[in-house]
Design a protein around this motif. Structure first.
Motif, mmCIF file in Angstrom:
data_model
loop_
_atom_site.group_PDB
_atom_site.id
_atom_site.type_symbol
_atom_site.label_atom_id
_atom_site.label_comp_id
_atom_site.label_asym_id
_atom_site.label_seq_id
_atom_site.Cartn_x
_atom_site.Cartn_y
_atom_site.Cartn_z
ATOM 1 N N ILE A 46 49.056 49.033 39.087
ATOM 2 C CA ILE A 46 49.562 48.542 40.367
ATOM 3 C C ILE A 46 49.512 47.014 40.313
ATOM 4 C CG2 ILE A 46 49.332 48.589 42.868
ATOM 5 C CD1 ILE A 46 47.616 51.158 42.456
ATOM 6 N N PRO A 47 50.672 46.365 40.243
ATOM 7 C CA PRO A 47 50.712 44.908 40.097
ATOM 8 C C PRO A 47 50.087 44.178 41.289
ATOM 9 C CG PRO A 47 52.882 45.876 39.739
ATOM 10 C CD PRO A 47 51.995 46.960 40.279
ATOM 11 N N LEU A 48 49.567 43.002 41.013
ATOM 12 C CA LEU A 48 48.907 42.191 42.033
ATOM 13 C C LEU A 48 49.808 41.959 43.239
ATOM 14 C CD1 LEU A 48 46.586 40.495 43.085
ATOM 15 C CD2 LEU A 48 47.415 38.601 41.667
ATOM 16 N N ASP A 49 51.083 41.670 43.029
ATOM 17 C CA ASP A 49 51.947 41.402 44.186
ATOM 18 C C ASP A 49 52.074 42.629 45.092
ATOM 19 O OD1 ASP A 49 53.529 42.726 42.280
ATOM 20 O OD2 ASP A 49 55.359 41.681 42.869
ATOM 21 N N GLN A 50 52.104 43.831 44.530
ATOM 22 C CA GLN A 50 52.151 45.057 45.337
ATOM 23 C C GLN A 50 50.824 45.251 46.076
ATOM 24 O OE1 GLN A 50 53.070 48.682 43.219
ATOM 25 N NE2 GLN A 50 52.680 49.953 45.001
ATOM 26 N N LEU A 51 49.710 44.987 45.412
ATOM 27 C CA LEU A 51 48.396 45.101 46.054
ATOM 28 C C LEU A 51 48.279 44.129 47.223
ATOM 29 C CD1 LEU A 51 46.219 45.351 42.830
ATOM 30 C CD2 LEU A 51 46.501 47.161 44.540
ATOM 31 N N ARG A 52 48.782 42.923 47.026
ATOM 32 C CA ARG A 52 48.737 41.919 48.107
ATOM 33 C C ARG A 52 49.571 42.365 49.301
ATOM 34 N NH1 ARG A 52 48.966 36.600 44.298
ATOM 35 N NH2 ARG A 52 46.720 36.263 44.230
ATOM 36 N N ARG A 53 50.790 42.847 49.017
ATOM 37 C CA ARG A 53 51.675 43.295 50.102
ATOM 38 C C ARG A 53 51.114 44.514 50.824
ATOM 39 N NH1 ARG A 53 55.574 42.874 46.184
ATOM 40 N NH2 ARG A 53 55.787 45.119 46.130
ATOM 41 N N SER A 54 50.543 45.437 50.077
ATOM 42 C CA SER A 54 50.086 46.706 50.650
ATOM 43 C C SER A 54 48.794 46.589 51.448
ATOM 44 C CB SER A 54 49.891 47.750 49.548
ATOM 45 O OG SER A 54 51.103 47.973 48.878
ATOM 46 N N VAL A 55 47.806 45.850 50.897
ATOM 47 C CA VAL A 55 46.477 45.819 51.539
ATOM 48 C C VAL A 55 45.861 44.427 51.586
ATOM 49 C CG1 VAL A 55 45.860 48.241 51.129
ATOM 50 C CG2 VAL A 55 45.386 46.533 49.367
ATOM 51 N N GLY A 56 46.660 43.384 51.315
ATOM 52 C CA GLY A 56 46.118 42.029 51.351
ATOM 53 C C GLY A 56 45.077 41.778 50.272
ATOM 54 N N PHE A 57 45.216 42.447 49.140
ATOM 55 C CA PHE A 57 44.247 42.375 48.051
ATOM 56 C C PHE A 57 44.147 40.975 47.453
ATOM 57 C CE2 PHE A 57 43.168 42.684 43.543
ATOM 58 C CZ PHE A 57 42.005 43.438 43.578
ATOM 59 N N THR A 58 42.911 40.546 47.234
ATOM 60 C CA THR A 58 42.624 39.318 46.494
ATOM 61 C C THR A 58 41.659 39.681 45.381
ATOM 62 O OG1 THR A 58 42.843 38.006 48.495
ATOM 63 C CG2 THR A 58 41.711 36.973 46.651
ATOM 64 N N PRO A 59 42.024 39.423 44.126
ATOM 65 C CA PRO A 59 41.117 39.784 43.036
ATOM 66 C C PRO A 59 39.858 38.917 43.060
ATOM 67 C CG PRO A 59 43.160 38.841 42.168
ATOM 68 C CD PRO A 59 43.268 38.848 43.650
ATOM 69 N N PRO A 60 38.716 39.517 42.766
ATOM 70 C CA PRO A 60 37.482 38.727 42.715
ATOM 71 C C PRO A 60 37.387 37.950 41.411
ATOM 72 C CG PRO A 60 37.024 40.994 42.130
ATOM 73 C CD PRO A 60 38.478 40.934 42.515
ATOM 74 N N LEU A 61 36.572 36.909 41.386
ATOM 75 C CA LEU A 61 36.325 36.198 40.137
ATOM 76 C C LEU A 61 35.538 37.085 39.176
ATOM 77 C CD1 LEU A 61 35.451 32.616 41.411
ATOM 78 C CD2 LEU A 61 37.594 33.435 40.397
ATOM 79 N N SER A 62 34.598 37.837 39.704
ATOM 80 C CA SER A 62 33.793 38.742 38.889
ATOM 81 C C SER A 62 33.834 40.150 39.492
ATOM 82 C CB SER A 62 32.349 38.237 38.807
ATOM 83 O OG SER A 62 31.546 39.141 38.092
ATOM 84 N N TRP A 63 33.191 40.322 40.657
ATOM 85 C CA TRP A 63 33.197 41.601 41.355
ATOM 86 C C TRP A 63 33.025 41.348 42.846
ATOM 87 C CZ3 TRP A 63 29.347 43.445 44.509
ATOM 88 C CH2 TRP A 63 28.118 42.771 44.448
ATOM 89 N N ARG A 64 33.356 42.352 43.634
ATOM 90 C CA ARG A 64 33.108 42.326 45.078
ATOM 91 C C ARG A 64 33.187 43.748 45.591
ATOM 92 N NH1 ARG A 64 37.717 43.465 47.714
ATOM 93 N NH2 ARG A 64 39.688 42.666 46.983
ATOM 94 N N TRP A 65 32.701 43.923 46.841
ATOM 95 C CA TRP A 65 32.776 45.238 47.477
ATOM 96 C C TRP A 65 34.232 45.561 47.805
ATOM 97 C CZ3 TRP A 65 28.512 47.517 46.513
ATOM 98 C CH2 TRP A 65 27.312 46.826 46.537
#
Length: 142
Positions: A110-129
């Motif tokens: 699932i590409p980052l742009d789709q994740l952003r559009r679908s759920v406002g996803f922001t990738p973490p630098l390392s990890w996050r909840w």
């Protein structure tokens, strides 16, 4: 299917993500990680150049030890050389091993742009909840 345990998004380089999803890499190493839970579910986000959610894997247990104590325990499952291990943990007082099992590769990344559009996803630098809307979205993909 995603279970109802601690859920984490982990940013990981494409090589390591692939090794985890293939089942070859059964131990993920981190300098720091949450101490709130030993078990959990990881949503694997493959960083540049892939930049996509690629799969899910479960944390069977975590172990935190000094690097010199941990290396003999993880050397066979971490898919790193001893030189890489020591370079990564240089000047670290503790090393964290995430023992992984049951990797699930998404049918399609699932590409980052789709994740952003679908759920406002922001990738973490390392990890996050994982946010609740991300979890709900991912349940439909696995």
């Amino acid at each position: 299917m995603l279970d109802r345990v601690q859920k984490i998004v982990l940013s990981i380089k494409p090589l390591w993500a692939e090794l985890i999803l293939s089942g070859q890499k059964t131990v993920e190493l981190r300098r720091r990680f949450t101490k709130s839970s030993e078990r959990g579910t990881i949503l694997l986000y493959s960083s540049k150049p892939v930049m996509a959610m690629v799969g899910v894997v479960h944390i069977e247990r975590t172990v935190t030890l000094p690097p010199n104590t941990l290396w003999p325990l993880v050397s066979s499952g971490a898919c790193v050389t001893e030189e890489q291990y020591w370079a990564y943990f240089d000047r670290s007082n503790e090393a964290v091993a995430l023992y992984l099992n049951a990797p699930i590769r998404l049918p399609s990344p699932i590409p980052l742009d789709q994740l952003r559009r679908s759920v406002g996803f922001t990738p973490p630098l390392s990890w996050r909840w994982v946010k609740s809307e991300e979890f709900a979205f991912m349940q439909g993909m696995v």
